[in-house]
Design a protein around this motif. Structure first.
Motif, PDB file in Angstrom:
ATOM      1  N   LEU A  28       9.122   3.130   3.842  1.00  0.00           N
ATOM      2  CA  LEU A  28       8.201   2.000   3.793  1.00  0.00           C
ATOM      3  C   LEU A  28       6.799   2.527   4.061  1.00  0.00           C
ATOM      4  O   LEU A  28       6.412   2.769   5.207  1.00  0.00           O
ATOM      5  CB  LEU A  28       8.602   0.951   4.835  1.00  0.00           C
ATOM      6  N   LYS A  48      15.056   5.649   1.781  1.00  0.00           N
ATOM      7  CA  LYS A  48      13.985   4.650   1.758  1.00  0.00           C
ATOM      8  C   LYS A  48      12.816   5.032   2.660  1.00  0.00           C
ATOM      9  O   LYS A  48      13.011   5.526   3.766  1.00  0.00           O
ATOM     10  CB  LYS A  48      14.584   3.307   2.182  1.00  0.00           C
ATOM     11  N   ILE A  79       8.791   1.758  -0.862  1.00  0.00           N
ATOM     12  CA  ILE A  79       8.459   0.335  -0.921  1.00  0.00           C
ATOM     13  C   ILE A  79       7.085   0.173  -0.273  1.00  0.00           C
ATOM     14  O   ILE A  79       6.940   0.339   0.938  1.00  0.00           O
ATOM     15  CB  ILE A  79       9.507  -0.522  -0.206  1.00  0.00           C
ATOM     16  N   ILE A 126       8.540  -3.515  10.547  1.00  0.00           N
ATOM     17  CA  ILE A 126       9.697  -3.994   9.801  1.00  0.00           C
ATOM     18  C   ILE A 126      10.452  -5.097  10.532  1.00  0.00           C
ATOM     19  O   ILE A 126      11.044  -5.984   9.904  1.00  0.00           O
ATOM     20  CB  ILE A 126      10.645  -2.812   9.467  1.00  0.00           C
ATOM     21  N   ARG A 149       4.853  -5.754   1.374  1.00  0.00           N
ATOM     22  CA  ARG A 149       5.726  -6.724   2.040  1.00  0.00           C
ATOM     23  C   ARG A 149       6.436  -7.606   1.021  1.00  0.00           C
ATOM     24  O   ARG A 149       7.586  -8.000   1.209  1.00  0.00           O
ATOM     25  CB  ARG A 149       4.900  -7.598   2.987  1.00  0.00           C
ATOM     26  N   TYR A 206       9.734  -5.918  -0.533  1.00  0.00           N
ATOM     27  CA  TYR A 206      10.921  -5.607   0.271  1.00  0.00           C
ATOM     28  C   TYR A 206      12.062  -6.611   0.089  1.00  0.00           C
ATOM     29  O   TYR A 206      13.222  -6.203  -0.060  1.00  0.00           O
ATOM     30  CB  TYR A 206      10.562  -5.493   1.755  1.00  0.00           C
TER      31      TYR A 206
END
Length: 374
Positions: A78, A76, A41, A265, A44, A47
């Motif tokens: 980020l 996952k 991902i 996060i 922003r 997500y």
């Protein structure tokens, strides 16, 4: 001052958002069945759609274990493909070079290669994640993404698009680095009406090759916005580190790629304790999105407008004098988080128009960090 919330969060945009979440869930389910596990991902804005897909799995699962199995199946990561690193006019820097850098980090991890680029990024996350109280669990490069560990090099990439420039540059970087075994789930703002020619062509080419599905939605209100509207994620970039790395690390200058940033996060987790009213803004939006997804799955012809009016008014009331669309509010949230976590450090901060927090370090601090890399 926050009446814009009623313009971007409406019955129509919520129904469209919910539809996007359901389509992502359906796509992920199909990819899961053919062995895709790795999930990146990069933005922003994307997500909350992934989170919404998880919500779909909870609502539609006939038993709790089905949702748990769906959620835990995907590994996952980020990884911030942001190019909004600073307002400097240095011609050596471009969004293309920044996104090439992030693609390089991904390629190195997938291919199990130890490079100075990856060594630099690991040190960046460890050093500044710890300093800035970032939860790095989903940010640090995962060892199980390596094809040497997982047995394959395929991955899913969930992103958003407005003009399409970012995904065009990312796909170009993938091609240049030999990354081909991917599937892109692309949520497209304004139902695709803002996609530009060359970028649109790249998207259509990827669709034709079976490596991309586009999901048009009416409004991605989580994109380039306050963390209050994207489940509490902030983007941190380090302009002075970028400049120093490009100047001091020969491989970066030779390969014409550079970057320095991490996702934060849980950047608003302190609000539960310090400002429950503002924290409730996220709660109200979360309630609306859950209700919208549930209504969409139930086949209701129209989401209840009175609920949208009530909860958006509640969000506005809870904001008070805080201007949610003002990037300075995101900068202040970051300062408050550091203060709450007793991170007593003096930082040179500013924030971009897209709510990206820029953290600058002194020349000595940059030199000390880079010395352990080279």
């Amino acid at each position: 001052m926050n009446e814009f919330i009623k313009e971007i969060i409406t019955v129509s945009t919520l129904e469209s958002y919910a539809s996007g979440c359901v389509k992502i869930y359906d796509t992920l389910s199909k990819l899961k069945d053919i062995g895709y596990k790795k999930l990146i991902i990069p933005s922003r804005g994307a997500y909350p759609f992934y989170y919404g897909a998880q919500t779909v799995s909870v609502i539609t699962g006939s038993r709790w274990g089905e949702s748990f199995e769906f959620t835990t199946h995907f590994k996952k990561w980020l990884l911030p493909f942001t190019s909004d690193w600073g307002g400097h006019s240095n011609p050596d820097f471009s969004s293309r070079k920044s996104r090439m850098f992030w693609a390089k980090i991904l390629a190195d991890v997938i291919n199990g290669e130890e490079t100075i680029h990856l060594r630099y990024f690991r040190a960046l996350v460890s050093t500044f994640g710890n300093l800035l109280t970032v939860n790095t669990g989903d940010v640090y490069p995962p060892a199980n993404f390596s094809k040497n560990v997982s047995g394959d090099d395929k991955f899913i990439f969930i992103d958003t698009a407005i003009s399409g420039r970012a995904i065009h540059e990312i796909i170009t970087a993938f091609r240049d680095l030999g990354l081909t075994n991917y599937f892109i789930i692309l949520v497209v703002d304004n139902n695709g009406n803002l996609l530009e020619g060359e970028y649109k062509n790249t998207i259509h080419t990827e669709k034709g090759q079976g490596r991309l599905v586009d999901i048009p939605v009416e409004k991605i209100f989580s994109e380039d916005a306050s963390p209050l509207l994207n489940r509490g994620i902030s983007a941190l970039v380090f302009p002075s580190i970028i400049q120093g790395a490009y100047a001091e690390i020969p491989d970066f200058h030779r390969d014409e790629m550079v970057g320095a940033g991490i996702w934060f996060i849980d950047s608003l987790s302190h609000l539960r304790h310090t400002d429950p009213e503002r924290n409730g803004i996220m709660g109200a939006l979360g309630t609306l999105l859950y209700a919208a997804i549930n209504a969409y799955l139930d086949g209701e012809s129209e989401f209840h407008s009175h609920m949208v009016d009530f909860d958006t008014s509640n969000m506005i009331d809870r904001a008070g004098k805080l201007r949610i669309d003002d990037p300075k509010s995101t900068e202040q949230f970051f300062k408050d988080r550091l203060h709450y976590r007793n991170a007593n450090i003096d930082l040179d901060l500013d924030v971009s128009g897209s709510h990206v927090v820029r953290v600058n370090f002194t020349e000595d601090e940059v030199g000390k960090f880079l010395k352990c890399i080279k």
